[in-house]
Write a protein that holds these residues in place. Sequence first.
Motif, PDB file in Angstrom:
ATOM      1  N   SER A  66     -77.128  71.709  76.967  1.00 15.67           N
ATOM      2  CA  SER A  66     -78.139  72.605  76.402  1.00 15.67           C
ATOM      3  C   SER A  66     -77.755  74.064  76.611  1.00 15.67           C
ATOM      4  CB  SER A  66     -79.530  72.317  76.968  1.00 15.67           C
ATOM      5  OG  SER A  66     -79.613  72.671  78.325  1.00 15.67           O
ATOM      6  N   GLU A  67     -77.136  74.364  77.735  1.00 14.86           N
ATOM      7  CA  GLU A  67     -76.658  75.733  77.971  1.00 14.86           C
ATOM      8  C   GLU A  67     -75.559  76.098  76.979  1.00 14.86           C
ATOM      9  OE1 GLU A  67     -75.583  75.866  82.119  1.00 14.86           O
ATOM     10  OE2 GLU A  67     -77.675  75.745  82.770  1.00 14.86           O
ATOM     11  N   TYR A  68     -74.649  75.150  76.748  1.00 13.29           N
ATOM     12  CA  TYR A  68     -73.586  75.390  75.766  1.00 13.29           C
ATOM     13  C   TYR A  68     -74.187  75.556  74.364  1.00 13.29           C
ATOM     14  CZ  TYR A  68     -69.621  74.748  72.698  1.00 13.29           C
ATOM     15  OH  TYR A  68     -68.685  74.920  71.715  1.00 13.29           O
ATOM     16  N   ALA A  69     -75.162  74.718  74.024  1.00 11.44           N
ATOM     17  CA  ALA A  69     -75.813  74.817  72.720  1.00 11.44           C
ATOM     18  C   ALA A  69     -76.489  76.175  72.553  1.00 11.44           C
ATOM     19  CB  ALA A  69     -76.824  73.680  72.549  1.00 11.44           C
ATOM     20  N   ARG A  70     -77.088  76.685  73.626  1.00 11.13           N
ATOM     21  CA  ARG A  70     -77.709  78.018  73.583  1.00 11.13           C
ATOM     22  C   ARG A  70     -76.645  79.081  73.294  1.00 11.13           C
ATOM     23  NH1 ARG A  70     -81.703  79.817  71.743  1.00 11.13           N
ATOM     24  NH2 ARG A  70     -82.788  78.059  72.633  1.00 11.13           N
ATOM     25  N   GLU A  71     -75.470  78.947  73.907  1.00 10.37           N
ATOM     26  CA  GLU A  71     -74.370  79.882  73.631  1.00 10.37           C
ATOM     27  C   GLU A  71     -73.942  79.807  72.170  1.00 10.37           C
ATOM     28  OE1 GLU A  71     -71.129  79.246  76.370  1.00 10.37           O
ATOM     29  OE2 GLU A  71     -72.470  79.359  78.107  1.00 10.37           O
ATOM     30  N   VAL A  72     -73.870  78.592  71.635  1.00 14.72           N
ATOM     31  CA  VAL A  72     -73.503  78.408  70.227  1.00 14.72           C
ATOM     32  C   VAL A  72     -74.515  79.109  69.326  1.00 14.72           C
ATOM     33  CG1 VAL A  72     -73.322  76.674  68.378  1.00 14.72           C
ATOM     34  CG2 VAL A  72     -72.186  76.277  70.579  1.00 14.72           C
ATOM     35  N   VAL A  73     -75.801  78.918  69.603  1.00 19.69           N
ATOM     36  CA  VAL A  73     -76.851  79.553  68.801  1.00 19.69           C
ATOM     37  C   VAL A  73     -76.763  81.078  68.919  1.00 19.69           C
ATOM     38  CG1 VAL A  73     -79.348  79.919  68.625  1.00 19.69           C
ATOM     39  CG2 VAL A  73     -78.440  77.609  68.780  1.00 19.69           C
ATOM     40  N   ASN A  74     -76.572  81.586  70.116  1.00 23.53           N
ATOM     41  CA  ASN A  74     -76.481  83.038  70.300  1.00 23.53           C
ATOM     42  C   ASN A  74     -75.279  83.614  69.566  1.00 23.53           C
ATOM     43  OD1 ASN A  74     -78.845  83.251  71.778  1.00 23.53           O
ATOM     44  ND2 ASN A  74     -77.803  82.987  73.740  1.00 23.53           N
ATOM     45  N   PHE A  75     -74.156  82.907  69.606  1.00 25.55           N
ATOM     46  CA  PHE A  75     -72.970  83.361  68.869  1.00 25.55           C
ATOM     47  C   PHE A  75     -73.262  83.380  67.369  1.00 25.55           C
ATOM     48  CE2 PHE A  75     -68.974  82.770  66.625  1.00 25.55           C
ATOM     49  CZ  PHE A  75     -68.209  83.797  67.174  1.00 25.55           C
ATOM     50  N   ALA A  76     -73.905  82.330  66.871  1.00 27.70           N
ATOM     51  CA  ALA A  76     -74.245  82.254  65.448  1.00 27.70           C
ATOM     52  C   ALA A  76     -75.226  83.368  65.056  1.00 27.70           C
ATOM     53  CB  ALA A  76     -74.821  80.879  65.110  1.00 27.70           C
ATOM     54  N   LYS A  77     -76.180  83.686  65.949  1.00 21.15           N
ATOM     55  CA  LYS A  77     -77.126  84.773  65.676  1.00 21.15           C
ATOM     56  C   LYS A  77     -76.388  86.103  65.564  1.00 21.15           C
ATOM     57  CE  LYS A  77     -81.195  84.849  67.845  1.00 21.15           C
ATOM     58  NZ  LYS A  77     -82.184  84.674  68.951  1.00 21.15           N
ATOM     59  N   THR A  78     -75.479  86.339  66.493  1.00 21.92           N
ATOM     60  CA  THR A  78     -74.688  87.575  66.447  1.00 21.92           C
ATOM     61  C   THR A  78     -73.869  87.621  65.165  1.00 21.92           C
ATOM     62  OG1 THR A  78     -74.576  87.663  68.858  1.00 21.92           O
ATOM     63  CG2 THR A  78     -72.907  88.909  67.654  1.00 21.92           C
ATOM     64  N   HIS A  79     -73.243  86.523  64.835  1.00 17.68           N
ATOM     65  CA  HIS A  79     -72.434  86.413  63.612  1.00 17.68           C
ATOM     66  C   HIS A  79     -73.297  86.741  62.386  1.00 17.68           C
ATOM     67  CE1 HIS A  79     -69.202  84.657  61.103  1.00 17.68           C
ATOM     68  NE2 HIS A  79     -70.191  84.172  60.371  1.00 17.68           N
TER      69      HIS A  79
END
Length: 147
Positions: A66-79
């Motif tokens: 879930s922590e990794y998934a949060r990082e993925v979402v945050n990266f996608a938001k920045t993108h």
Amino acid sequence: MFQRIVVAVDGSDTALRAVDKAVQLQRLLPEAEILLICVYKHHSLFEASLSIGRPVEMDIPDKVLSEYAREVVNFAKTHARERGATHLRGFVRGGRPSKIIVKFAREKEADLIVVGTRGTHSDKEGMLLGSVSHRVTSAAKCPVLVV
């Protein structure tokens, strides 16, 4: 037309292309909201206990994922923001990706789901393999854009 667009992200290049498509749509429909979701596979404590090598302190797989998934979402938001996205939220869920994406879209009353596909498989192979994008397209009640 499209007021709420769900975009499934998993950290892959095809998922980022799906984000790009959603941002392009949002430019045409400025009031549209983009909802990014990353779904991680839920692991039970039993599955975690099957590991051969265990560290002294064992993190619960769901917590790590879930922590990794949060990082993925945050990266996608920045993108997405770098490409001009405005109304944008991110979510993390655990479970079977295709099932959770469809359920999430229904709960959020999405008008469109955007997902990436693996570019290395033909359509026929994708159906045989049961990829997430194929499962989402067959189960969703709203239109699905596969990028």
